[in-house]
Design a protein around this motif. Structure first.
Motif, short mmCIF file in Angstrom:
data_model
loop_
_atom_site.label_atom_id
_atom_site.label_comp_id
_atom_site.label_asym_id
_atom_site.label_seq_id
_atom_site.Cartn_x
_atom_site.Cartn_y
_atom_site.Cartn_z
N ILE A 1 0.80 -1.24 0.00
CA ILE A 1 0.00 0.00 0.00
C ILE A 1 0.83 1.29 0.00
O ILE A 1 0.28 2.36 -0.18
N ILE A 2 2.15 1.18 0.22
CA ILE A 2 2.97 2.39 0.28
C ILE A 2 3.74 2.57 -1.03
O ILE A 2 4.48 1.68 -1.46
N GLN A 3 3.53 3.71 -1.67
CA GLN A 3 4.26 4.02 -2.90
C GLN A 3 5.04 5.34 -2.77
O GLN A 3 6.20 5.41 -3.12
N SER A 4 4.37 6.34 -2.19
CA SER A 4 4.93 7.69 -2.21
C SER A 4 5.13 8.23 -0.80
O SER A 4 4.54 7.71 0.16
N HIS A 5 5.94 9.28 -0.66
CA HIS A 5 6.12 9.95 0.64
C HIS A 5 4.79 10.47 1.18
O HIS A 5 4.62 10.64 2.38
N ARG A 6 3.82 10.69 0.26
CA ARG A 6 2.49 11.16 0.69
C ARG A 6 1.72 10.08 1.45
O ARG A 6 0.76 10.37 2.14
N ASP A 7 2.15 8.81 1.32
CA ASP A 7 1.49 7.71 2.03
C ASP A 7 1.99 7.56 3.47
O ASP A 7 1.51 6.69 4.21
N LEU A 8 2.99 8.37 3.85
CA LEU A 8 3.63 8.20 5.16
C LEU A 8 3.31 9.37 6.08
O LEU A 8 3.06 10.46 5.62
N PRO A 9 3.35 9.17 7.40
CA PRO A 9 3.55 7.88 8.07
C PRO A 9 2.25 7.06 8.08
O PRO A 9 1.17 7.60 7.85
N LYS A 10 2.39 5.77 8.34
CA LYS A 10 1.23 4.90 8.57
C LYS A 10 1.29 4.51 10.05
O LYS A 10 2.28 3.92 10.50
N LEU A 11 0.25 4.86 10.79
CA LEU A 11 0.23 4.62 12.24
C LEU A 11 -0.91 3.65 12.55
O LEU A 11 -2.05 4.07 12.78
N TYR A 12 -0.60 2.35 12.52
CA TYR A 12 -1.64 1.33 12.72
C TYR A 12 -1.46 0.60 14.06
O TYR A 12 -0.34 0.45 14.57
N ASN A 13 -2.60 0.15 14.57
CA ASN A 13 -2.61 -0.65 15.80
C ASN A 13 -3.65 -1.75 15.63
O ASN A 13 -4.65 -1.56 14.93
N GLN A 14 -3.42 -2.89 16.26
CA GLN A 14 -4.49 -3.90 16.29
C GLN A 14 -4.64 -4.48 17.69
O GLN A 14 -3.67 -4.66 18.42
N TRP A 15 -5.91 -4.75 18.05
CA TRP A 15 -6.26 -5.46 19.29
C TRP A 15 -6.57 -6.89 18.90
O TRP A 15 -7.43 -7.12 18.04
N CYS A 16 -5.87 -7.85 19.50
CA CYS A 16 -6.08 -9.24 19.09
C CYS A 16 -5.52 -10.18 20.16
O CYS A 16 -5.11 -9.74 21.23
N SER A 17 -5.51 -11.46 19.85
CA SER A 17 -4.81 -12.41 20.72
C SER A 17 -3.63 -12.99 19.94
O SER A 17 -3.63 -12.98 18.71
N VAL A 18 -2.60 -13.42 20.67
CA VAL A 18 -1.47 -14.09 20.02
C VAL A 18 -1.18 -15.38 20.78
O VAL A 18 -1.61 -15.57 21.92
N VAL A 19 -0.44 -16.27 20.13
CA VAL A 19 -0.13 -17.58 20.72
C VAL A 19 1.38 -17.76 20.78
O VAL A 19 2.08 -17.58 19.78
N ARG A 20 1.87 -18.09 21.98
CA ARG A 20 3.29 -18.44 22.17
C ARG A 20 3.33 -19.65 23.07
O ARG A 20 2.78 -19.62 24.17
N TRP A 21 3.98 -20.72 22.58
CA TRP A 21 3.91 -22.01 23.28
C TRP A 21 4.85 -22.03 24.48
O TRP A 21 5.89 -22.67 24.47
N GLU A 22 4.44 -21.31 25.52
CA GLU A 22 5.24 -21.21 26.74
C GLU A 22 5.28 -22.55 27.48
O GLU A 22 4.29 -23.26 27.52
N LYS A 23 6.44 -22.83 28.11
CA LYS A 23 6.56 -24.09 28.87
C LYS A 23 5.89 -23.98 30.23
O LYS A 23 5.17 -24.87 30.66
N THR A 24 6.15 -22.88 30.96
CA THR A 24 5.49 -22.70 32.26
C THR A 24 4.57 -21.50 32.18
O THR A 24 4.95 -20.45 31.65
N THR A 25 3.36 -21.67 32.67
CA THR A 25 2.35 -20.61 32.53
C THR A 25 1.78 -20.22 33.89
O THR A 25 1.77 -21.02 34.82
N ARG A 26 1.33 -18.95 33.97
CA ARG A 26 0.64 -18.44 35.16
C ARG A 26 -0.41 -17.46 34.69
O ARG A 26 -0.13 -16.64 33.81
N PRO A 27 -1.61 -17.50 35.27
CA PRO A 27 -2.70 -16.64 34.80
C PRO A 27 -2.26 -15.18 34.67
O PRO A 27 -1.64 -14.63 35.57
#
Length: 478
Positions: free
Chosen positions: A126-152
Motif C-alpha cells: 500500500i505504500i508508494q509515495s512519501h504522501r502515504d507516510l507515516p502509517k500509524l496502525y494498531n491492532q487489538w487481538c490475541s497471540v499464541v506463544r507455546w510457553e513451557k510454564t504458565t501463570r494466569p
C-alpha cells in the motif's frame, strides 16, 4: 462465620506470594482454568478490567493519530522466514497449523506470535509515495506463544494484547514514535493503574528479535520481583529491506521506510494484582475497576431502604460505575465479597442514614469510614476516588524506593538481596554481554533495562571492574 471464612480462603501475601496470587485470581472470579493446557478463561469480572484498560489506551492511541486495523491470525511459513533474526527469536514458541480439515496444507501456517511480517507485507503493497507516510496502525487481538510454564495473566499460551506497527519516512521520526509510545505506556501505568515504572532501553542481548533497539517500562511488584509492563521497538529499515517496503521521496528517489512496533498485554492485570492487592484480595485502581462504588443496603427489609439504594444508583451511574447488592447475603458477607473484588468504595445506606440524609462510605485501600451528606455525594465520591488513587500509587512508589538498592560489587548485590529481599538493583556495567551473564549467574538478578535517568554510582563495572558505560537496573523477573 461466612465473612471470616472468606478472608481465610486467601493465603497470606507474605507467607506464600505465588499461592496468594493464584488464590486471588480464582476467588475474585478473574479467571477459570481451561481444558487447553496453558490457556485461561478470562471471566466477566477479569475481562471488564481489560475492557477498561483497552478503552483508555485506545483513546490515547487515537489521540496521537493511530488507527485500528485487523490482520489474519495465520502467517505462512515463507512469510515468517523473510526476516532471519525475527524468525529465530520466535521459532521455539511458534504453534503450527499443518492441516485444513483432513487435507495437509501445501505450506505450514503459524498461529501469530506477533504480526510484524503480516504488517510488512501489507505495507509493501500500500505504500508508494512519501504522501502515504507515516502509517500509524494498531491492532487489538490475541497471540499464541507455546510457553513451557504458565501463570494466569503473567504468562499463558494465548493472551490478549494490542500491537502497534508504524512506518515512517525517516529514522528520526521512527525513533521519536518509539519513545512517544513508551511514554504513553508509562503515563497509562502511572496515572490510570497507579503503578510507578522505570523507563529504559533493553541491553543488546535482551532486545526484541529483529529490532535495532527495544525500550521497556519495568514495574516492581509487592514481593520485589520485576515485571516488564510494556515494550516499544525501533526496527530501523531492516524489515523494510527484507520485505521491500519503499517509497518515492519528494526528490523522486526510491527510499526504504523505517519501522516501529509496540505492545502491552493482559499481563497488566497481573501487574495491578501484584502491585496493589493485600491479604483480603484485590485493590483495584478506580480508573479500571469494573465497579467503582458498591451500594450495600443495610437492613434492606426495612421500608424504603432498597428504594433509596436504587435511587442513589440512578443518580450516580452517569458519572461512576455503580452496583447495588440486594442479595439475601448478610451485610458482613457482602463487605468481604467486595473487599475481595477490590471495589474502591463501599457505600452503606440504612434506615438511620436515610433519616439523617447521609450515607457511610468506606475506602477499600485503608478502610477509612466517612459520613457523607447525600446533598454533597458526587463531589465527595470524586475526592475519595482521587485520594484512593493517590494513596495506592504512593504505597507502590514507596515499596519501589525501599526495595531499590545501589551496589558497586557483586558481593554487595548478594548481601543486599539476602538482607532486604528481592528488588531493583542499580549497578554499573561495562557493556559486555559476558559480564551481564555473569551478574545473573552469580547474584540471580538479570538486566531489566538501562534506565533513561542515569546516575554514576561508580566508574567501574560491577562485574569486571573495567570502565563502566551505563547504570543498569537489575532484578528477578516474572
Amino acid at each position: 462465620m461466612a465473612d471470616k471464612k472468606m478472608v481465610e480462603a486467601i493465603t497470606s501475601r507474605d507467607e506464600d506470594f505465588a499461592q496468594w496470587y493464584t488464590d486471588i485470581v480464582k476467588k475474585a472470579d478473574l479467571i477459570d482454568y481451561s481444558s487447553v493446557k496453558g490457556c485461561m478463561i478470562i471471566r466477566p469480572y477479569g475481562y471488564a478490567i481489560w475492557e477498561n484498560m483497552q478503552k483508555i489506551l485506545d483513546g490515547m492511541f487515537k489521540e496521537t493519530g493511530h488507527e485500528n486495523v485487523y490482520m489474519p491470525m495465520f502467517i505462512p511459513e515463507s512469510l515468517l522466514n523473510k526476516e532471519k533474526d525475527h524468525v529465530q527469536g520466535f521459532a521455539p514458541e511458534v504453534a503450527w497449523v499443518t492441516h485444513g480439515g483432513s487435507e495437509k496444507l501445501p505450506e505450514r501456517l503459524c498461529v501469530r506470535p506477533t504480526s510484524e511480517t503480516l504488517f510488512c507485507e501489507h505495507y509493501s503493497n500500500i505504500i508508494q509515495s512519501h504522501r502515504d507516510l507515516p502509517k500509524l496502525y494498531n491492532q487489538w487481538c490475541s497471540v499464541v506463544r507455546w510457553e513451557k510454564t504458565t501463570r494466569p495473566f503473567l504468562r499463558s499460551r494465548e493472551f490478549l494484547w494490542q500491537e502497534g506497527h508504524t512506518v515512517h519516512a525517516t529514522a528520526e521520526e521512527a525513533v521519536e514514535e518509539t519513545e512517544r509510545m513508551l511514554n504513553i505506556y508509562a503515563d497509562f501505568c502511572e496515572k490510570y493503574l497507579n503503578m510507578p515504572v522505570i523507563k529504559g532501553k533493553k541491553t543488546e542481548s535482551d532486545k526484541f528479535a529483529g529490532a535495532e533497539a527495544t525500550y521497556a517500562i519495568e514495574a516492581l511488584m509487592h514481593d520485589g520481583k520485576a515485571l516488564q509492563a510494556g515494550t516499544s521497538h525501533y526496527f530501523g529499515d531492516g524489515f523494510a529491506k527484507a520485505f521491500n517496503i519503499t517509497y518515492t521521496s519528494k526528490e523522486n528517489k526510491l527510499e526504504y521506510v523505517y519501522e516501529t512496533s509496540w505492545g502491552v498485554t493482559t499481563r497488566l492485570i497481573g501487574a495491578v494484582i501484584m502491585s496493589h492487592g493485600d491479604d483480603n484480595g484485590l485493590v483495584l485502581p478506580p480508573a479500571v475497576a469494573p465497579i467503582q462504588i458498591v451500594i450495600i443496603p443495610v437492613n434492606q427489609q426495612k421500608e424504603g431502604v432498597l428504594e433509596k439504594a436504587y435511587e442513589l444508583k440512578e443518580r450516580l451511574k452517569g458519572k461512576f460505575r455503580v452496583k447495588v447488592d440486594d442479595s439475601n447475603n448478610s451485610a458482613g458477607w457482602k463487605f468481604s465479597e467486595y473487599e475481595m473484588k477490590g471495589v474502591p468504595l463501599r457505600l452503606e445506606i440504612g434506615p438511620k442514614d436515610i433519616e439523617n440524609d447521609q450515607c457511610v462510605i468506606v475506602r477499600r485501600d485503608n478502610r477509612e469510614k466517612s459520613f457523607v451528606s447525600l446533598n454533597e455525594l458526587e463531589e465527595n465520591i470524586e475526592k475519595l476516588l482521587k485520594a484512593f488513587s493517590d494513596n495506592i500509587y504512593r504505597i507502590a512508589y514507596e515499596n519501589m524506593q525501599k526495595r531499590t538498592y545501589e551496589c558497586t560489587t557483586m558481593d554487595e548485590i548478594t548481601q543486599k538481596l539476602a538482607e532486604n529481599g528481592d528488588g531493583f538493583v542499580h549497578a554499573m556495567w561495562c557493556g559486555e554481554e559476558a559480564c551481564e551473564d555473569k551478574v545473573k549467574e552469580v547474584t540471580g538478578v538479570g538486566s531489566r533495562c538501562i534506565p533513561f535517568e542515569q546516575k554514576e554510582i561508580s566508574d567501574k563495572c560491577v562485574c569486571c571492574g573495567k570502565p563502566a558505560q551505563h547504570m543498569v537496573c537489575w532484578g528477578k523477573a516474572y
